[in-house]
Design a protein around this motif. Structure first.
Motif, PDB file in Angstrom:
ATOM      1  N   GLU A 186       0.808  -1.216   0.000  1.00 56.44           N
ATOM      2  CA  GLU A 186       0.000   0.000   0.000  1.00 56.44           C
ATOM      3  C   GLU A 186       0.847   1.276   0.000  1.00 56.44           C
ATOM      4  OE1 GLU A 186       0.552  -1.256   4.327  1.00 56.44           O
ATOM      5  OE2 GLU A 186       0.170  -2.224   2.384  1.00 56.44           O
ATOM      6  N   SER A 187       2.167   1.111   0.201  1.00 57.97           N
ATOM      7  CA  SER A 187       3.046   2.275   0.266  1.00 57.97           C
ATOM      8  C   SER A 187       4.047   2.348  -0.884  1.00 57.97           C
ATOM      9  CB  SER A 187       3.807   2.281   1.598  1.00 57.97           C
ATOM     10  OG  SER A 187       2.920   2.455   2.683  1.00 57.97           O
ATOM     11  N   VAL A 188       3.920   1.486  -1.892  1.00 56.04           N
ATOM     12  CA  VAL A 188       4.773   1.566  -3.071  1.00 56.04           C
ATOM     13  C   VAL A 188       4.437   2.851  -3.819  1.00 56.04           C
ATOM     14  CG1 VAL A 188       5.323   0.505  -5.301  1.00 56.04           C
ATOM     15  CG2 VAL A 188       5.063  -0.919  -3.255  1.00 56.04           C
ATOM     16  N   TYR A 189       5.450   3.629  -4.144  1.00 52.03           N
ATOM     17  CA  TYR A 189       5.213   4.950  -4.733  1.00 52.03           C
ATOM     18  C   TYR A 189       4.462   4.847  -6.060  1.00 52.03           C
ATOM     19  CZ  TYR A 189       8.692   5.067  -8.557  1.00 52.03           C
ATOM     20  OH  TYR A 189       9.382   4.849  -9.728  1.00 52.03           O
ATOM     21  N   ILE A 190       3.766   5.909  -6.414  1.00 54.99           N
ATOM     22  CA  ILE A 190       2.950   5.955  -7.631  1.00 54.99           C
ATOM     23  C   ILE A 190       3.338   7.179  -8.444  1.00 54.99           C
ATOM     24  CG2 ILE A 190       0.608   6.254  -8.554  1.00 54.99           C
ATOM     25  CD1 ILE A 190      -0.385   4.835  -5.979  1.00 54.99           C
ATOM     26  N   ARG A 191       3.600   6.962  -9.729  1.00 55.87           N
ATOM     27  CA  ARG A 191       3.852   8.068 -10.657  1.00 55.87           C
ATOM     28  C   ARG A 191       2.935   7.929 -11.860  1.00 55.87           C
ATOM     29  NH1 ARG A 191       3.946  12.398 -13.264  1.00 55.87           N
ATOM     30  NH2 ARG A 191       5.890  13.295 -14.103  1.00 55.87           N
ATOM     31  N   SER A 192       2.148   8.956 -12.114  1.00 59.45           N
ATOM     32  CA  SER A 192       1.252   8.960 -13.271  1.00 59.45           C
ATOM     33  C   SER A 192       1.466  10.257 -14.041  1.00 59.45           C
ATOM     34  CB  SER A 192      -0.210   8.871 -12.830  1.00 59.45           C
ATOM     35  OG  SER A 192      -0.425   7.733 -12.019  1.00 59.45           O
ATOM     36  N   ASN A 193       1.525  10.152 -15.364  1.00 57.89           N
ATOM     37  CA  ASN A 193       1.633  11.335 -16.203  1.00 57.89           C
ATOM     38  C   ASN A 193       0.279  11.809 -16.705  1.00 57.89           C
ATOM     39  OD1 ASN A 193       4.631  12.106 -16.934  1.00 57.89           O
ATOM     40  ND2 ASN A 193       4.566   9.876 -16.751  1.00 57.89           N
ATOM     41  N   PHE A 194      -0.701  10.889 -16.780  1.00 58.92           N
ATOM     42  CA  PHE A 194      -2.055  11.209 -17.209  1.00 58.92           C
ATOM     43  C   PHE A 194      -3.026  10.466 -16.294  1.00 58.92           C
ATOM     44  CE2 PHE A 194       0.573  11.190 -21.149  1.00 58.92           C
ATOM     45  CZ  PHE A 194       0.504  12.556 -21.437  1.00 58.92           C
ATOM     46  N   GLU A 195      -4.308  10.740 -16.464  1.00 58.89           N
ATOM     47  CA  GLU A 195      -5.306  10.059 -15.653  1.00 58.89           C
ATOM     48  C   GLU A 195      -5.306   8.557 -15.952  1.00 58.89           C
ATOM     49  OE1 GLU A 195      -6.851  11.287 -13.176  1.00 58.89           O
ATOM     50  OE2 GLU A 195      -6.333  13.395 -13.495  1.00 58.89           O
ATOM     51  N   THR A 196      -5.724   7.774 -14.983  1.00 62.56           N
ATOM     52  CA  THR A 196      -5.687   6.316 -15.076  1.00 62.56           C
ATOM     53  C   THR A 196      -6.715   5.798 -16.074  1.00 62.56           C
ATOM     54  OG1 THR A 196      -5.010   6.199 -12.759  1.00 62.56           O
ATOM     55  CG2 THR A 196      -5.900   4.185 -13.749  1.00 62.56           C
ATOM     56  N   PRO A 197      -6.279   5.014 -17.073  1.00 63.14           N
ATOM     57  CA  PRO A 197      -7.246   4.422 -18.017  1.00 63.14           C
ATOM     58  C   PRO A 197      -8.112   3.368 -17.321  1.00 63.14           C
ATOM     59  CG  PRO A 197      -4.978   4.303 -18.849  1.00 63.14           C
ATOM     60  CD  PRO A 197      -4.896   4.668 -17.403  1.00 63.14           C
ATOM     61  N   ASP A 198      -9.248   3.077 -17.913  1.00 57.98           N
ATOM     62  CA  ASP A 198     -10.136   2.039 -17.379  1.00 57.98           C
ATOM     63  C   ASP A 198      -9.628   0.660 -17.806  1.00 57.98           C
ATOM     64  OD1 ASP A 198     -11.854   3.845 -16.159  1.00 57.98           O
ATOM     65  OD2 ASP A 198     -13.039   4.101 -17.984  1.00 57.98           O
ATOM     66  N   ALA A 199      -9.352  -0.198 -16.837  1.00 57.47           N
ATOM     67  CA  ALA A 199      -8.947  -1.574 -17.139  1.00 57.47           C
ATOM     68  C   ALA A 199     -10.192  -2.432 -17.334  1.00 57.47           C
ATOM     69  CB  ALA A 199      -8.098  -2.130 -16.001  1.00 57.47           C
ATOM     70  N   HIS A 200     -10.081  -3.478 -18.146  1.00 57.97           N
ATOM     71  CA  HIS A 200     -11.221  -4.359 -18.388  1.00 57.97           C
ATOM     72  C   HIS A 200     -10.712  -5.740 -18.790  1.00 57.97           C
ATOM     73  CE1 HIS A 200     -10.405  -3.630 -22.666  1.00 57.97           C
ATOM     74  NE2 HIS A 200     -10.334  -2.356 -22.358  1.00 57.97           N
ATOM     75  N   ASP A 201     -11.583  -6.723 -18.686  1.00 55.39           N
ATOM     76  CA  ASP A 201     -11.201  -8.110 -18.951  1.00 55.39           C
ATOM     77  C   ASP A 201     -10.888  -8.361 -20.422  1.00 55.39           C
ATOM     78  OD1 ASP A 201     -11.460  -8.706 -16.290  1.00 55.39           O
ATOM     79  OD2 ASP A 201     -13.512  -9.491 -16.465  1.00 55.39           O
ATOM     80  N   ALA A 202     -11.380  -7.512 -21.320  1.00 59.17           N
ATOM     81  CA  ALA A 202     -11.142  -7.689 -22.750  1.00 59.17           C
ATOM     82  C   ALA A 202      -9.867  -7.001 -23.221  1.00 59.17           C
ATOM     83  CB  ALA A 202     -12.335  -7.170 -23.541  1.00 59.17           C
ATOM     84  N   TRP A 203      -9.038  -6.604 -22.276  1.00 52.98           N
ATOM     85  CA  TRP A 203      -7.781  -5.887 -22.589  1.00 52.98           C
ATOM     86  C   TRP A 203      -6.888  -6.761 -23.481  1.00 52.98           C
ATOM     87  CZ3 TRP A 203      -6.569  -1.040 -20.327  1.00 52.98           C
ATOM     88  CH2 TRP A 203      -5.279  -0.556 -20.588  1.00 52.98           C
ATOM     89  N   THR A 204      -6.273  -6.139 -24.470  1.00 54.56           N
ATOM     90  CA  THR A 204      -5.315  -6.839 -25.324  1.00 54.56           C
ATOM     91  C   THR A 204      -4.055  -6.002 -25.454  1.00 54.56           C
ATOM     92  OG1 THR A 204      -6.203  -5.858 -27.350  1.00 54.56           O
ATOM     93  CG2 THR A 204      -7.114  -7.996 -26.670  1.00 54.56           C
ATOM     94  N   VAL A 205      -2.968  -6.660 -25.795  1.00 54.67           N
ATOM     95  CA  VAL A 205      -1.714  -5.973 -26.118  1.00 54.67           C
ATOM     96  C   VAL A 205      -1.282  -6.438 -27.506  1.00 54.67           C
ATOM     97  CG1 VAL A 205      -0.358  -7.715 -24.863  1.00 54.67           C
ATOM     98  CG2 VAL A 205       0.652  -5.489 -25.385  1.00 54.67           C
ATOM     99  N   ARG A 206      -1.026  -5.478 -28.390  1.00 57.33           N
ATOM    100  CA  ARG A 206      -0.634  -5.776 -29.758  1.00 57.33           C
ATOM    101  C   ARG A 206       0.882  -5.701 -29.889  1.00 57.33           C
ATOM    102  NH1 ARG A 206      -3.542  -5.751 -34.026  1.00 57.33           N
ATOM    103  NH2 ARG A 206      -2.056  -4.487 -35.229  1.00 57.33           N
ATOM    104  N   VAL A 207       1.465  -6.633 -30.612  1.00 55.81           N
ATOM    105  CA  VAL A 207       2.901  -6.630 -30.920  1.00 55.81           C
ATOM    106  C   VAL A 207       3.024  -6.386 -32.423  1.00 55.81           C
ATOM    107  CG1 VAL A 207       5.084  -7.864 -30.741  1.00 55.81           C
ATOM    108  CG2 VAL A 207       3.267  -8.292 -29.057  1.00 55.81           C
ATOM    109  N   THR A 208       3.580  -5.222 -32.790  1.00 53.68           N
ATOM    110  CA  THR A 208       3.618  -4.794 -34.184  1.00 53.68           C
ATOM    111  C   THR A 208       5.016  -4.318 -34.542  1.00 53.68           C
ATOM    112  OG1 THR A 208       2.953  -2.548 -33.589  1.00 53.68           O
ATOM    113  CG2 THR A 208       1.192  -4.109 -34.099  1.00 53.68           C
TER     114      THR A 208
END
Length: 346
Positions: free
Chosen positions: A29-51
């Motif tokens: 709960e104390s691991v530091y957090i760095r964000s440059n933009f607002e947090t995107p919505d995560a979802h179960d249909a998430w994919t990662v493309r390798v191009t």
């Protein structure tokens, strides 16, 4: 005690509190957090493309990634802007003190496993990690996406991960759920959160966060921020603490350029060699300690680390306009009063 010291609310940036920095493994709960933009919505249909210049572009689901061989790494990760407030004058950027560093275990799959499924050509030079987070920037046109590249040898290293878990639990949104890159030894900007894509390239990447941010602007020109510089931190006693004469000085030292080989601790202007402990992994900070007699009154403590490459923490860094890589020796003021107290637990 709050689990985090918030530096900014939107987007969230928060430090590990001073008390939690004393833990060899940072509480989740104390691991530091760095964000440059607002947090995107995560979802179960998430994919990662390798191009890119791969033999067969692919798109992988979370289930596909869960079916690959799993791996864990125990890593000390530091934000490149950590201790920006210690620079004079203070550069632009998030006003980090010294708590934008944490050590924890990340689990997932080797990034190389995804690249091998797509087929990497011999002339591949870089892999760009593409985050799902994006937004406007005052010094750029349109919407900017968070993207950073890695040299192909770093991307293919078995300990460079696509993480799905932190400290044994699924990633939370603030830490990049459902997928984030973990690059041991590099500053945190390389560990791209909310991973949506990987692009294999034969030419250098020139995106915003590669050439305009997370770079050193110095008299020598513009150099991208990469591996973490050698650094140390005294965590006990705390700054401003009342200390006994018989003191147990403890802290951590780390580097992205090799194992820690030496730490020296100064009591006022007198330097002493500290004892080194065993790090929990090749990528975790090394504990150091010094049992010594302190003079009465106001005392200044400092620590200075050396790594296997021969790099030594400087007394003063070369100032850079974006405030990255401040690994200068930091002074800890304490007041020595009273008789000896029992040593704190390690």
């Amino acid at each position: 005690m709050s689990p985090l010291d918030v530096v900014r609310v939107h987007p969230l940036c928060a430090e590990t509190p001073v008390a939690a920095l004393q833990c060899a493994t940072t509480p989740a709960e104390s691991v530091y957090i760095r964000s440059n933009f607002e947090t995107p919505d995560a979802h179960d249909a998430w994919t990662v493309r390798v191009t890119g210049v791969v033999q067969r572009p692919i798109s992988l689901t979370l289930a596909d990634i869960a079916g690959l061989p799993q791996r864990s790494v125990h890593v000390t990760m530091e934000c490149a802007g950590n201790w920006r407030l210690g620079m004079d004058p203070v550069p632009e950027g998030e006003p980090w003190r010294y708590g934008a560093v944490s050590t924890t275990t990340w689990s997932g799959v080797s990034l190389s496993g995804l690249l091998e499924l797509a087929g990497v050509p011999p002339d591949a030079r870089e892999v760009v990690a593409v985050g799902a987070d994006a937004g406007p920037r005052s010094d750029a046109a349109g919407i900017v996406r968070f993207e950073r590249s890695l040299p192909i040898d770093v991307a293919m290293h078995p300990d460079t991960l696509i993480a799905t878990h932190m400290d044994g639990a699924r990633l939370t949104p603030d830490h990049g759920a459902p997928l984030r890159v973990i690059v041991p030894g590099w500053y945190g900007m390389a560990s791209v959160k909310w991973l949506a894509g990987l692009e294999v390239r034969t030419e250098p990447f020139t995106g915003y966060f590669q050439r305009q941010r997370y770079v050193y602007h110095t008299g020598a020109g513009t150099i991208p921020v990469t591996r973490a510089l050698v650094k140390s931190m005294i965590v006990s006693p705390l700054p401003g603490a009342n200390c006994p004469t018989d003191a147990d000085i403890r802290g951590w030292a780390w580097s992205g350029h090799g194992a820690i080989t030496q730490v020296d601790v100064a009591v006022n202007d007198a330097w002493h060699r500290a004892a080194l402990g065993v790090p929990a992994s090749p990528y975790a900070w090394t504990p150091f300690s010094l049992r010594t007699q302190l003079p009465s009154g106001d005392v200044m403590l400092r620590s200075r680390a050396t790594d296997a490459s021969g790099a030594v923490q400087p007394d003063v860094i070369e100032w850079n306009s974006l405030g990255y890589g401040n690994n200068a020796v930091r002074a800890i003021p304490v007041r020595v009063v009273g008789a000896s107290l029992p040593a704190a637990d390690a």
